[in-house]
Design an enzyme around this catalytic site. Sequence first.
Site, short mmCIF file in Angstrom:
data_model
loop_
_atom_site.label_atom_id
_atom_site.label_comp_id
_atom_site.label_asym_id
_atom_site.label_seq_id
_atom_site.Cartn_x
_atom_site.Cartn_y
_atom_site.Cartn_z
N CYS A 78 0.84 -1.20 0.00
CA CYS A 78 0.00 0.00 0.00
C CYS A 78 0.88 1.26 0.00
O CYS A 78 1.55 1.53 -0.99
CB CYS A 78 -0.98 -0.05 1.18
SG CYS A 78 -2.30 1.15 1.05
N HIS A 164 -3.58 -5.25 0.59
CA HIS A 164 -2.98 -5.72 1.84
C HIS A 164 -2.97 -7.25 1.90
O HIS A 164 -3.98 -7.85 2.28
CB HIS A 164 -3.76 -5.15 3.03
CG HIS A 164 -3.56 -3.68 3.19
ND1 HIS A 164 -2.53 -3.14 3.92
CD2 HIS A 164 -4.24 -2.63 2.67
CE1 HIS A 164 -2.59 -1.82 3.87
NE2 HIS A 164 -3.61 -1.48 3.11
N GLU A 166 -1.63 -9.02 4.04
CA GLU A 166 -1.51 -9.50 5.42
C GLU A 166 -2.86 -9.76 6.11
O GLU A 166 -2.90 -10.38 7.16
CB GLU A 166 -0.67 -8.52 6.25
CG GLU A 166 -1.31 -7.14 6.51
CD GLU A 166 -1.10 -6.13 5.38
OE1 GLU A 166 -0.94 -6.55 4.22
OE2 GLU A 166 -1.14 -4.91 5.66
#
Length: 621
Positions: A78, A164, A166
């Site tokens: 990002c 993202h 994660e």
Amino acid sequence: MEKLAIVDCGGQYTKVIDRKIREAGVYTDILPMGVPAEKLKGYGAMILSGGPASVWESGAPTYDPAIFDLGIPTLGICYGMQMLVDRFGGTVAPEVKTEYGQIEIDIDPSCPLFAGLSPKEKVLMSHGDAVSVIPAGFRTVATTGTVCAGVWNEEKKIVGVQFHPEVDPTVHGVEMLVNFVRGICGFQETYALEDRIETSLRAIREKVGDGKVVVLVSGGVDSAVTAALLLRALKPEQVYGIHIDHGMMRKNESDLICENLKKLGLTQMQRINAEDAFFHTPLVIDGEQYAPLSETCEPEKKRAIIGHMFFLVTEEAAKKLDLDFDTAFLGQGTLRPDLIESGNPDVSGYAKKIKTHHNDVGIIRALRDRGHVVETNWDWHKDEVRQVARMLGLDEEIASRQPFPGPGLGVRILCTDGGKTADPEKAAALAAYRQASDMPYAAALAPVQSVGVQGDHRSYRSLVILSGEGLTPDFDTLYTVAKGIPNELNFVNRVAYLLNRRDLGGTLTSVRSRICREEADLLREADSIVTSEIMRPMNGKCKIAQCFAVLLPASTDGRFSVAIRAVVTNDFMTASSAVPGVDFPSDALANIVRRLEEAALPLDLVLYDVTGKPPATVEWE
Ligand code: XMP
């Protein structure tokens, strides 16, 4: 040892990256964005996290450009990707594309980050800026429509993604992170997670020694784990439990909590009824005069008052036990996300404040600075705390209990002065968007706002209410429509759907509301009906992470309305609105509407919140 550095640019998910990489068996350290390149020597790779800033703005946080000369594999996520694009001569611009929520993108599986994945992947986006020109030497390896969502430089082993990987809404995010550490960095699985319980017990003993700890138990899994760890690390006579009923607990909650804590072996336990003190005490906080809670509207002020009062009431109770916090310690079940979202500078130097959690208000930070707060769960996320609870042998009822925020119903009774209708210009923009997008629902702008998290920033924006098909909408369509609205209208962060009739049938007007016994009682009743229906297991399992009712001070007839919030999430940093018939029994919403009516509660609209986090947060305040 193979080590990976996470350079923290102030993103909300930095600690989630940390955990996911450790779970992949690689040792990590989180370092601040300004870290000198010198300090990164010894690390075999780095990940640049997301962050709230814009690379093009003057005053964007600075970093040592030499970190890009270290020649180590790098993943930018990002803001991290925008930073590296900017550094290598590309361009990042505002308003190329704004995206919040789960989105399907096209990827190029020949890029090693995406090895083994299919050409279309669902990912979580949360950004206001986007890459408009990619730097020389890089190629585009992911796109949303025509917009760049990923870049790769094979020679330098530098990869960047706008989304993202994660967080859970990125369906194959773990595979991407594993591809990065194994495929691109060539790391082996060498790092075994330390025994978290032993580490925590050691830290408690070192800090507290022979001292005494007053632990604030709310009844949720976090404070129960803290109490259990304290009891295991120390002698029972060193640990005092305090449960404060601040008048904003759910129905029967306090009774249940006190019973459960006795089972834990917490023998020195006090229950304090403090509704009056919480509702009616004017306070001075950090030199500023605050009206009592019962006269306060603004969400952050309500949070500050409740957090501050928790401490004052605890201090008073401690005094009666002949304890004070110059010598004794305050035990709290604070989690890592609470501190990230509170913008705590010890956790993330650049993270923006999303909302102040009750356990991280100024008075607690001051006590923490003096070394008198014991936070056994400081480094853990919710799902990790649940694992620890099970490892400690706590009842499953506690281990899997849905969280209840410290400020309780205080953040679920939205407050306004009343008498307002929606801003006409914004309402017209919504109507124009509705027409242009062929939306199959009526859409009304509500004259109330709620808190959200967008592009790593806190937002306080309007609610849109969709209506049209009562209890039988096509939820797939509804979620698609709901996702589009905040992405296109920058004054909206939350969308809810009207359940108890097909159209609003009047003009939405805000209603005066404040925190008081009457409104708390009304919400308690509605909440107990909502929870009992939505938390019913499906196929023997309840998939809902959290569910509750929100008292909404807006309606067409001068009464309050109620919104149902039910979410699915593991770590609460992101969440999706629970889908009826998939995540909870399909008759639940109809049953709620019927039971609310049978109970004759003075409520106008019954809404279902269909927004994810981002762009909304789980709570409305
Ligand atoms: P949000 O609304 O930030 O919530 O998406 C994420 C999780 O945190 C809980 N929450 C709190 N918990 N003190 C707490 O102990 C607080 O002040 C607080 N505010 C939010 C929320 O219920 C959800 O589980």
